[in-house]
Design a protein around this motif. Structure first.
Motif, PDB file in Angstrom:
ATOM      1  N   VAL A  86      74.864 -11.988 -62.282  1.00 38.44           N
ATOM      2  CA  VAL A  86      74.205 -10.730 -62.634  1.00 38.44           C
ATOM      3  C   VAL A  86      75.252  -9.847 -63.289  1.00 38.44           C
ATOM      4  N   LEU A 146      65.435  -9.116 -62.506  1.00 40.31           N
ATOM      5  CA  LEU A 146      65.708 -10.333 -63.257  1.00 40.31           C
ATOM      6  C   LEU A 146      65.330 -11.591 -62.475  1.00 40.31           C
ATOM      7  N   SER A 160      70.342  -2.546 -70.407  1.00 38.39           N
ATOM      8  CA  SER A 160      68.950  -2.979 -70.243  1.00 38.39           C
ATOM      9  C   SER A 160      68.207  -2.979 -71.572  1.00 38.39           C
ATOM     10  N   VAL A 191      68.934  -6.927 -71.868  1.00 39.38           N
ATOM     11  CA  VAL A 191      67.981  -7.508 -70.920  1.00 39.38           C
ATOM     12  C   VAL A 191      66.559  -7.526 -71.456  1.00 39.38           C
ATOM     13  N   MET A 217      64.210 -10.772 -72.313  1.00 40.47           N
ATOM     14  CA  MET A 217      63.042 -11.043 -71.479  1.00 40.47           C
ATOM     15  C   MET A 217      61.785 -11.152 -72.334  1.00 40.47           C
ATOM     16  N   SER A 259      70.564 -18.220 -63.954  1.00 39.15           N
ATOM     17  CA  SER A 259      71.649 -17.421 -63.388  1.00 39.15           C
ATOM     18  C   SER A 259      72.576 -18.260 -62.520  1.00 39.15           C
ATOM     19  N   THR A 273      69.538 -16.175 -72.494  1.00 36.51           N
ATOM     20  CA  THR A 273      69.778 -16.199 -71.049  1.00 36.51           C
ATOM     21  C   THR A 273      71.150 -15.616 -70.725  1.00 36.51           C
ATOM     22  N   ARG A 323      70.884 -11.930 -71.029  1.00 34.81           N
ATOM     23  CA  ARG A 323      70.066 -11.325 -69.968  1.00 34.81           C
ATOM     24  C   ARG A 323      70.875 -11.091 -68.700  1.00 34.81           C
ATOM     25  N   PHE A 324      71.780 -12.022 -68.394  1.00 37.29           N
ATOM     26  CA  PHE A 324      72.556 -11.919 -67.165  1.00 37.29           C
ATOM     27  C   PHE A 324      73.983 -11.433 -67.404  1.00 37.29           C
TER      28      PHE A 324
END
Length: 381
Positions: free
Chosen positions: A25, A95, A260, A264, A268, A334, A366, A369-370
């Motif tokens: 994360v 997430l 975000s 993120v 997403m 993740s 991905t 995102r993390f």
């Protein structure tokens, strides 16, 4: 229990436990453990004299690590990393990262301190750092209270460099105290760096940067009541106690919003538009000289990761550097990113992910995102 075969030992560095239940994360790794599980790990470290470097990242910690590779790597090389922050936990759950609960460093310390002795010796604590006089006051209050801890020493090294605080006399004094647990309070970046530099010289099995703990024990700062902690507004209480913190919390909120919006949410949205992913996986090993390259075919999420952990462990135990080739990979998660980040920080011989092999847009989304963008960097060794 982890498989013993998944713990890799190499001279000159801390063991690498590839069996830990890790997730990524914000570009950091976190153990998916409850507070009771974390406590069991810390108690075992003290009882068996097993080395344990505990990291307790919160949101401020995670944001700072985005721009400081050494700071980030100190978490990736820790033996236990817990999510210390309600905001960071909520972000992880957004997430769909399965971190079971917040595990605050202050809660861990309080639970260890409140343990009944039941015939065993108390945990011997050494406070290193904090404002002038605070470590001494914390030592006195800890020893005046009944519980499972005793302070056997303290030091307030001032504002020198990490190297200046790591001289032989300082380390000898800590070791001579017989401490089981070295609690460091130098500011997160300096504290993590000090631990990284000295962890092999320290004889105490347990070490962690827990800056606020020294203040809480000393009584110079009052911790928020439990009901405030559970509602997620502990940050407001901290500002009441330490008004200078408002700027840090404001900057953290802006950084989280920016991350975000730019990383993120776009990833997403693209994920929702993507089609079905084939779940099959296959590992194709290729050895060349002292390097084992693992070509990862298919989907490496969830159930595919145990086989990957074993393949990495076998390569490292054979004295090889391990590289992961993601050109044939269709999906990661993740858990995979946490494994790759930890491997990347542990080994010096090669990058964990073959530079330029994470080319598939789905894999890059991905990673974004993390927060694991460091795996996309084609940096020179």
């Amino acid at each position: 229990m982890h498989e013993p075969s998944l713990v890799v030992h190499r001279v000159g560095r801390a063991p690498l436990d590839l069996g830990r239940p890790l997730h990524c994360v914000f570009g950091l790794v976190f153990d998916a453990v409850t507070i009771d599980e974390a406590l069991a790990r810390l108690r075992r470290a003290v009882e068996r004299r097993e080395r344990c470097f505990l990291s307790t990242p919160n949101l401020n910690f995670a944001i700072a690590a985005q721009h400081d590779a050494a700071f980030r790597d100190s978490v990736l090389r820790s033996d236990l990393s817990v999510v210390d922050g309600a905001t960071l936990l909520r972000f992880a759950r957004m997430l769909r990262v399965p971190l079971p609960e917040r595990v605050a460093g202050s809660d861990l310390f309080e639970r260890l301190q409140s343990d009944p002795l039941d015939g065993r010796a108390p945990i011997k604590v050494y406070f290193f750092g904090g404002p002038p006089g605070i470590a001494e006051r914390a030592a006195g209050k800890l020893n005046a209270a009944d519980g499972g801890m005793r302070c056997v020493g303290f030091a307030s090294p001032g504002f020198g460099s990490v190297q200046e605080m790591s001289d032989a006399r300082t380390i000898e004094r800590i070791n001579a105290s017989g401490a089981d647990f070295v609690v460091v309070a130098l500011g997160a970046k300096k504290g993590q760096a000090w631990i990284e530099l000295n962890r092999e010289r320290l004889q105490a099995p347990l070490v962690s940067h827990l800056g606020a703990v020294v203040n809480f024990v000393a009584g110079s700062v009052q911790r928020a009541p439990r009901w405030v902690q559970t509602t997620g507004f502990e940050w407001l209480w901290r500002i009441k106690e330490e008004p200078a913190l408002w700027r840090r919390y404001f900057d953290d909120a802006l950084a989280l919003l920016r991350f975000s919006m730019t990383q993120v949410l776009p990833s997403m949205a693209n994920r929702l538009r993507s089609g079905r992913v084939e779940r099959a996986s296959r590992i194709e090993p290729h050895r060349r000289d002292a390097v084992l390259r693992l070509a990862l075919h298919g989907c490496f999420t969830g159930e595919a990761l145990p086989a990957l952990r074993r393949a990495i462990a076998e390569g490292l135990q054979a004295g090889l550097a391990v590289e992961l080739d993601l050109r044939p990979t269709t999906a990661i998660d993740s858990g995979f990113l946490a494994l790759a980040l930890m491997l990347d920080a542990w080994q010096d011989e090669a990058r964990a992910v073959v530079p330029g092999s994470m080319t598939a847009p789905a894999l890059q989304r991905t990673a974004h995102r993390f927060g694991a963008m460091s795996l996309l960097e084609d940096r020179a060794l």
